[in-house]
Design an enzyme around this catalytic site. Structure first.
Site, short mmCIF file in Angstrom:
data_model
loop_
_atom_site.label_atom_id
_atom_site.label_comp_id
_atom_site.label_asym_id
_atom_site.label_seq_id
_atom_site.Cartn_x
_atom_site.Cartn_y
_atom_site.Cartn_z
N ASN A 1 0.83 -1.20 0.00
CA ASN A 1 0.00 0.00 0.00
C ASN A 1 0.87 1.25 0.00
OD1 ASN A 1 -2.81 -0.78 -0.01
ND2 ASN A 1 -2.36 -1.83 1.92
N ASP B 1 9.23 -6.13 2.61
CA ASP B 1 9.30 -5.55 3.95
C ASP B 1 10.69 -4.97 4.09
OD1 ASP B 1 7.48 -5.16 6.21
OD2 ASP B 1 9.15 -5.98 7.36
N PHE C 1 11.29 9.00 -0.04
CA PHE C 1 10.29 8.92 1.03
C PHE C 1 10.98 8.41 2.29
CE2 PHE C 1 9.39 4.30 1.54
CZ PHE C 1 10.12 3.80 0.47
N ASP D 1 14.81 8.70 3.63
CA ASP D 1 15.74 9.11 2.57
C ASP D 1 16.48 10.42 2.86
OD1 ASP D 1 15.37 6.87 1.04
OD2 ASP D 1 13.98 7.78 -0.37
N ARG E 1 16.19 -1.85 -2.25
CA ARG E 1 15.06 -2.39 -3.03
C ARG E 1 15.55 -2.85 -4.39
NH1 ARG E 1 12.19 1.17 -1.44
NH2 ARG E 1 11.40 -0.14 0.23
#
Ligand code: ITT
Length: 203
Positions: free
Chosen positions: A14, A74, A160, A163, A189
Site C-alpha cells: 500500500n 518488507d 520517502f 531518505d 530495493r
C-alpha cells in the site's frame, strides 16, 4: 527449475513510493500490478518481528485471498548505534515512541531518529529489503542491503521515509537528494529485486 518469470506480477503493497520504485527498477521485464488493479483496498497484515516474516505474511495474504502470483517487500532502516533499530518498526518508529499519532509519519520518524542519535558519533546504518515472491505456489525470498551513514539533519526533497537522512556509501548526498534513477540503481530495493530477476534469468 523450470518456472519462467511471469509477464505480470502483483506487488502487494500500500506504499505508492515502493510501487513506483519497483516499476522503475524492473522496467519492461515485467508489468507490475498494484493492489488497486486487483480491487484490493485492504490493509496488509504485518505482525511478525522480522523482515522475512512480514514480507511472507503480506505476500501470502494476497496470494491466498486473490489467487494471484505476487510479491511483497518488507524493509526498513537498521542503525548500528541503535542495535539495528528502527528495523521492522521503521514505519511506526515515532508512533511507538509516543512522538506521532500514526504510522508512516515520515517527518516524525526522521525527527525521532535524529533525536535518538543526538551526540552519537557512530552514524553507520543500512537499509534492508526482503522481497517475498509467491509464484505458482512456491515461496522465494530475496534480500537487498545498502550501507551508508545518517546525517545530522535532513536534506533533499526526493524519495520517502528516511531518505533525507541517509547518505549511501560512495556518495556525498542523501537518497532524497539523488535522482530517482540514481537511488534506484543502488538501493536496497533495487538489490533485492535484481536478485529476484537474476534467480529467474541467471545468464
Ligand atoms: P507496505 O507494508 O504496504 O508495503 P509500508 O510502508 O508499511 O508499506 P514497511 O512495513 O516495509 O512498508 O515499512 C517500510 C518503512 O521503512 C517505510 O515506511 C519507511 O519508513 C522505511 N523505508 C523502507 N524503504 C525505504 C526507502 O527506500 N527509503 C526510505 N525509507 C524507507
Amino acid at each position: 527449475m523450470n518456472i519462467t518469470f511471469p509477464k505480470e506480477l502483483v506487488f502487494a503493497t500500500n506504499n505508492r513510493h515502493k510501487l513506483e520504485e519497483a516499476a522503475a527498477i524492473l522496467g519492461s521485464s515485467v508489468r507490475i500490478l498494484s493492489l488497486q488493479d486487483i480491487d484490493c483496498r485492504e490493509e496488509l497484515p504485518e505482525t511478525k518481528d522480522t523482515f522475512e516474516g512480514n514480507a511472507l505474511q503480506k505476500a501470502r495474504y494476497i496470494c491466498d485471498r486473490y489467487g494471484v502470483d505476487c510479491f511483497a517487500d518488507d524493509s526498513g532502516l537498521e542503525v548500528d548505534a541503535l542495535g539495528g533499530s528502527p528495523g521492522v518498526y521503521s514505519a511506526r518508529y515515532a508512533l511507538l515512541k509516543g512522538a506521532a499519532l500514526q504510522a508512516h509519519d515520515d517527518a516524525a520518524n526522521t525527527r525521532q531518529l535524529l533525536r535518538d542519535l543526538d551526540g552519537i558519533a557512530d552514524r553507520g546504518a543500512q537499509f534492508r529489503t526482503v522481497t517475498a515472491l509467491i509464484l505458482q505456489g512456491e515461496e522465494h525470498l530475496f534480500e537487498g542491503i545498502v550501507r551508508g551513514t545518517i546525517t545530522l539533519s535532513p536534506a533533499g526533497e526526493g524519495g520517502f521515509g528516511y531518505d533525507p537522512v541517509f547518505i549511501p556509501e560512495g556518495y556525498d548526498r542523501t537518497f532524497a537528494q539523488l535522482l530517482p534513477e540514481e537511488k534506484n540503481s543502488i538501493s536496497h530495493r533495487a538489490r533485492s529485486l535484481a536478485a529476484m530477476k537474476k534467480y529467474f534469468s541467471p545468464l
